[in-house]
Design a protein around this motif. Structure first.
Motif, PDB file in Angstrom:
ATOM      1  N   MET A  24      75.105  94.039  60.791  1.00 20.45           N
ATOM      2  CA  MET A  24      75.222  92.891  59.876  1.00 20.45           C
ATOM      3  C   MET A  24      75.329  93.401  58.434  1.00 20.45           C
ATOM      4  O   MET A  24      74.684  94.387  58.086  1.00 20.45           O
ATOM      5  CB  MET A  24      74.002  91.979  60.014  1.00 20.45           C
ATOM      6  N   PHE A  25      76.096  92.709  57.622  1.00 16.23           N
ATOM      7  CA  PHE A  25      76.375  93.181  56.253  1.00 16.23           C
ATOM      8  C   PHE A  25      76.001  92.074  55.252  1.00 16.23           C
ATOM      9  O   PHE A  25      76.578  90.982  55.270  1.00 16.23           O
ATOM     10  CB  PHE A  25      77.861  93.557  56.137  1.00 16.23           C
ATOM     11  N   LYS A  26      75.038  92.396  54.395  1.00 16.66           N
ATOM     12  CA  LYS A  26      74.469  91.377  53.504  1.00 16.66           C
ATOM     13  C   LYS A  26      75.370  91.094  52.296  1.00 16.66           C
ATOM     14  O   LYS A  26      75.921  92.031  51.691  1.00 16.66           O
ATOM     15  CB  LYS A  26      73.108  91.864  53.011  1.00 16.66           C
ATOM     16  N   ILE A  27      75.478  89.821  51.937  1.00 15.65           N
ATOM     17  CA  ILE A  27      76.179  89.422  50.710  1.00 15.65           C
ATOM     18  C   ILE A  27      75.143  89.512  49.585  1.00 15.65           C
ATOM     19  O   ILE A  27      74.211  88.698  49.521  1.00 15.65           O
ATOM     20  CB  ILE A  27      76.737  87.986  50.828  1.00 15.65           C
ATOM     21  N   VAL A  28      75.299  90.522  48.725  1.00 11.48           N
ATOM     22  CA  VAL A  28      74.254  90.715  47.711  1.00 11.48           C
ATOM     23  C   VAL A  28      74.549  89.932  46.432  1.00 11.48           C
ATOM     24  O   VAL A  28      73.668  89.731  45.602  1.00 11.48           O
ATOM     25  CB  VAL A  28      74.020  92.217  47.396  1.00 11.48           C
ATOM     26  N   GLU A  29      75.789  89.498  46.268  1.00  9.53           N
ATOM     27  CA  GLU A  29      76.155  88.722  45.084  1.00  9.53           C
ATOM     28  C   GLU A  29      77.367  87.857  45.422  1.00  9.53           C
ATOM     29  O   GLU A  29      78.248  88.306  46.160  1.00  9.53           O
ATOM     30  CB  GLU A  29      76.558  89.702  43.973  1.00  9.53           C
ATOM     31  N   LYS A  30      77.392  86.637  44.895  1.00  4.01           N
ATOM     32  CA  LYS A  30      78.573  85.783  45.085  1.00  4.01           C
ATOM     33  C   LYS A  30      78.857  85.071  43.778  1.00  4.01           C
ATOM     34  O   LYS A  30      77.920  84.607  43.113  1.00  4.01           O
ATOM     35  CB  LYS A  30      78.296  84.752  46.186  1.00  4.01           C
ATOM     36  N   ARG A  31      80.136  85.012  43.370  1.00  2.00           N
ATOM     37  CA  ARG A  31      80.460  84.192  42.192  1.00  2.00           C
ATOM     38  C   ARG A  31      81.822  83.547  42.388  1.00  2.00           C
ATOM     39  O   ARG A  31      82.696  84.110  43.062  1.00  2.00           O
ATOM     40  CB  ARG A  31      80.357  85.012  40.900  1.00  2.00           C
ATOM     41  N   LYS A  32      81.966  82.359  41.787  1.00  2.00           N
ATOM     42  CA  LYS A  32      83.243  81.641  41.862  1.00  2.00           C
ATOM     43  C   LYS A  32      84.124  82.148  40.734  1.00  2.00           C
ATOM     44  O   LYS A  32      83.701  82.173  39.572  1.00  2.00           O
ATOM     45  CB  LYS A  32      82.963  80.136  41.713  1.00  2.00           C
ATOM     46  N   LEU A  33      85.363  82.554  41.075  1.00  2.00           N
ATOM     47  CA  LEU A  33      86.272  83.052  40.037  1.00  2.00           C
ATOM     48  C   LEU A  33      87.206  81.956  39.548  1.00  2.00           C
ATOM     49  O   LEU A  33      87.605  81.940  38.382  1.00  2.00           O
ATOM     50  CB  LEU A  33      87.119  84.215  40.581  1.00  2.00           C
ATOM     51  N   ALA A  34      87.621  81.079  40.452  1.00  4.21           N
ATOM     52  CA  ALA A  34      88.527  79.969  40.126  1.00  4.21           C
ATOM     53  C   ALA A  34      88.437  78.984  41.287  1.00  4.21           C
ATOM     54  O   ALA A  34      87.703  79.237  42.253  1.00  4.21           O
ATOM     55  CB  ALA A  34      89.964  80.490  39.972  1.00  4.21           C
ATOM     56  N   GLU A  35      89.181  77.877  41.192  1.00  2.86           N
ATOM     57  CA  GLU A  35      89.127  76.876  42.257  1.00  2.86           C
ATOM     58  C   GLU A  35      89.462  77.533  43.606  1.00  2.86           C
ATOM     59  O   GLU A  35      90.535  78.158  43.738  1.00  2.86           O
ATOM     60  CB  GLU A  35      90.153  75.760  41.928  1.00  2.86           C
ATOM     61  N   ASN A  36      88.560  77.463  44.572  1.00  2.00           N
ATOM     62  CA  ASN A  36      88.759  78.020  45.924  1.00  2.00           C
ATOM     63  C   ASN A  36      88.875  79.542  45.986  1.00  2.00           C
ATOM     64  O   ASN A  36      89.366  80.087  46.969  1.00  2.00           O
ATOM     65  CB  ASN A  36      90.002  77.410  46.598  1.00  2.00           C
ATOM     66  N   ILE A  37      88.486  80.238  44.933  1.00  2.00           N
ATOM     67  CA  ILE A  37      88.527  81.710  44.953  1.00  2.00           C
ATOM     68  C   ILE A  37      87.122  82.254  44.633  1.00  2.00           C
ATOM     69  O   ILE A  37      86.561  81.940  43.583  1.00  2.00           O
ATOM     70  CB  ILE A  37      89.552  82.287  43.941  1.00  2.00           C
ATOM     71  N   TYR A  38      86.578  83.068  45.561  1.00  2.00           N
ATOM     72  CA  TYR A  38      85.212  83.581  45.406  1.00  2.00           C
ATOM     73  C   TYR A  38      85.182  85.106  45.497  1.00  2.00           C
ATOM     74  O   TYR A  38      85.923  85.697  46.281  1.00  2.00           O
ATOM     75  CB  TYR A  38      84.299  83.008  46.496  1.00  2.00           C
ATOM     76  N   GLU A  39      84.320  85.700  44.681  1.00  2.00           N
ATOM     77  CA  GLU A  39      84.092  87.146  44.742  1.00  2.00           C
ATOM     78  C   GLU A  39      82.733  87.377  45.405  1.00  2.00           C
ATOM     79  O   GLU A  39      81.764  86.691  45.076  1.00  2.00           O
ATOM     80  CB  GLU A  39      84.072  87.723  43.328  1.00  2.00           C
ATOM     81  N   MET A  40      82.679  88.338  46.327  1.00  2.00           N
ATOM     82  CA  MET A  40      81.403  88.676  46.970  1.00  2.00           C
ATOM     83  C   MET A  40      81.214  90.178  46.953  1.00  2.00           C
ATOM     84  O   MET A  40      82.158  90.923  47.236  1.00  2.00           O
ATOM     85  CB  MET A  40      81.396  88.223  48.430  1.00  2.00           C
ATOM     86  N   LYS A  41      79.984  90.613  46.637  1.00  2.00           N
ATOM     87  CA  LYS A  41      79.630  92.033  46.765  1.00  2.00           C
ATOM     88  C   LYS A  41      78.878  92.175  48.071  1.00  2.00           C
ATOM     89  O   LYS A  41      77.884  91.472  48.300  1.00  2.00           O
ATOM     90  CB  LYS A  41      78.745  92.470  45.598  1.00  2.00           C
ATOM     91  N   ILE A  42      79.351  93.079  48.917  1.00  2.00           N
ATOM     92  CA  ILE A  42      78.782  93.247  50.244  1.00  2.00           C
ATOM     93  C   ILE A  42      78.071  94.602  50.318  1.00  2.00           C
ATOM     94  O   ILE A  42      78.635  95.619  49.889  1.00  2.00           O
ATOM     95  CB  ILE A  42      79.899  93.228  51.329  1.00  2.00           C
ATOM     96  N   ALA A  43      76.861  94.619  50.874  1.00  2.00           N
ATOM     97  CA  ALA A  43      76.150  95.892  51.073  1.00  2.00           C
ATOM     98  C   ALA A  43      76.792  96.610  52.248  1.00  2.00           C
ATOM     99  O   ALA A  43      76.644  96.196  53.401  1.00  2.00           O
ATOM    100  CB  ALA A  43      74.676  95.609  51.349  1.00  2.00           C
TER     101      ALA A  43
END
Ligand code: NAD
Ligand code: FES
Length: 287
Positions: A1-20
């Motif tokens: 399993m891979f944890k999402i350590v950070e999530k942010r919205k960049l624009a409408e329907n576009i998301y950035e996630m940092k994965i461990a």
């Protein structure tokens, strides 16, 4: 399993996630991608790597909600887990293997469109870290849909284009590329273009008369990501190649874009039905 350590919205329907994902972060190079599964038995989604941090052991992905599986990824929150995060896959960008002296004499033009701006970032960043300054065109429908402009400005010379003229050049990335080359007389040794297929098709048609080597990164449909299933096949220079193992980067002037566009839209109806069924289930059962 891979944890999402950070999530942010960049624009409408576009998301950035940092994965461990320490092992992937340690091995990743510009141009490579990962295959993600939200849950066991779920669809495999190829996603280009937008950044990687060896010390933190994280890999950054940027996802746009297009089909059911990308919606499921984007619905996850910080602290949630992805079932699978396989990679890095594919060949790294050609320039990572070039002798530094040769590389530092090169003048690159990067052309990034929409969500395709995310995978351009690690390439421009890597070149900057190795002493190469690049021009970068970032195109989007409007100023609200522009992503990674601040990050990119720290590593490259950014030129913005928006379809509606709400920021930067008013028009498509192809128009701004013509402005830089034909009006301002800028000279480049290579162009790297990442974005929607249609944009890459027209950009390669624009650079062809300039005899400018143009590399494109194809986001074909993928299943196994190992060159076995054939789902990601593309025709390049009359040869059948597999995006997952032979790419994702190819000589843009040799790619059969019409075939690639047809293949990419092959499952559009099934994808739409899957989204509609899921929304119906959510309404009925409150999922
Ligand atoms: P978009 O439709 O907003 O287009 C981005 C820019 O591409 C536009 O602003 C315009 O400048 C240019 N463009 C579009 N059509 C063009 C044309 N006919 N001629 C010249 N230029 C044109 O982009 P979006 O909505 O973010 O695109 C999403 C698509 O990008 C999805 O299909 C996704 O699969 C793809 N994508 C590709 C990659 C990759 O690795 N190639 C990575 C991420 C996303
Ligand atoms: Fe199966 Fe490339 S995804 S061959």
């Amino acid at each position: 399993m891979f944890k999402i350590v950070e999530k942010r919205k960049l624009a409408e329907n576009i998301y950035e996630m940092k994965i461990a994902a320490e092992r992937v972060a340690r091995a990743a190079l510009p141009g490579q991608f990962v295959i993600v599964r939200v849950s066991e038995g779920g669809e495999r989604i190829p996603l280009t790597i937008a950044d990687y941090d060896v010390e933190a052991g994280t890999v950054t992905i940027v996802t746009q909600t297009i089909g059911l599986s990308t919606r499921k990824i984007c619905a996850l929150e910080q602290g949630d887990y992805l079932a699978d995060f396989a990679g890095p896959l594919g060949r790294p960008s050609e320039f990572v293997h070039m002798p530094l002296e040769e590389l530092r004499a090169m003048k690159y033009l990067f052309v990034a469109g929409g969500v395709g701006t995310a995978p351009v970032y690690p390439q421009v960043k890597w070149l900057k870290e190795h002493g190469v300054e690049c021009d970068v065109i970032i195109g989007a429908k409007n100023s609200d849909m522009l992503i990674y402009t601040d990050e990119m400005s720290k590593v490259g010379n950014v030129h913005i284009a928006t379809d509606d003229g709400s920021a930067g050049y008013h028009g498509l990335v192809t128009g701004l590329a013509k402005e830089l080359v034909e009006v301002e007389g800028r000279k480049y040794d290579e162009c790297v273009c990442i974005g929607p297929m249609i944009m890459m098709k027209f950009l390669t048609m624009t650079t062809k008369p300039w005899n400018l080597k143009t590399t494109v990164s194809l986001n074909a449909l993928m299943v196994d990501g190992t060159g076995m299933c054939g789902a990601c096949r593309v025709s390049v220079g009359g040869k059948t190649l597999f995006t997952c193992v032979d790419g994702p980067e190819f000589d843009g002037h040799a790619v059969d874009f019409d075939e690639a566009i047809r293949r990419q839209s092959m499952y559009r109806n099934q994808e739409r039905t899957a989204v509609e069924n899921h929304e119906h289930k959510c309404k009925c059962y409150g999922e």
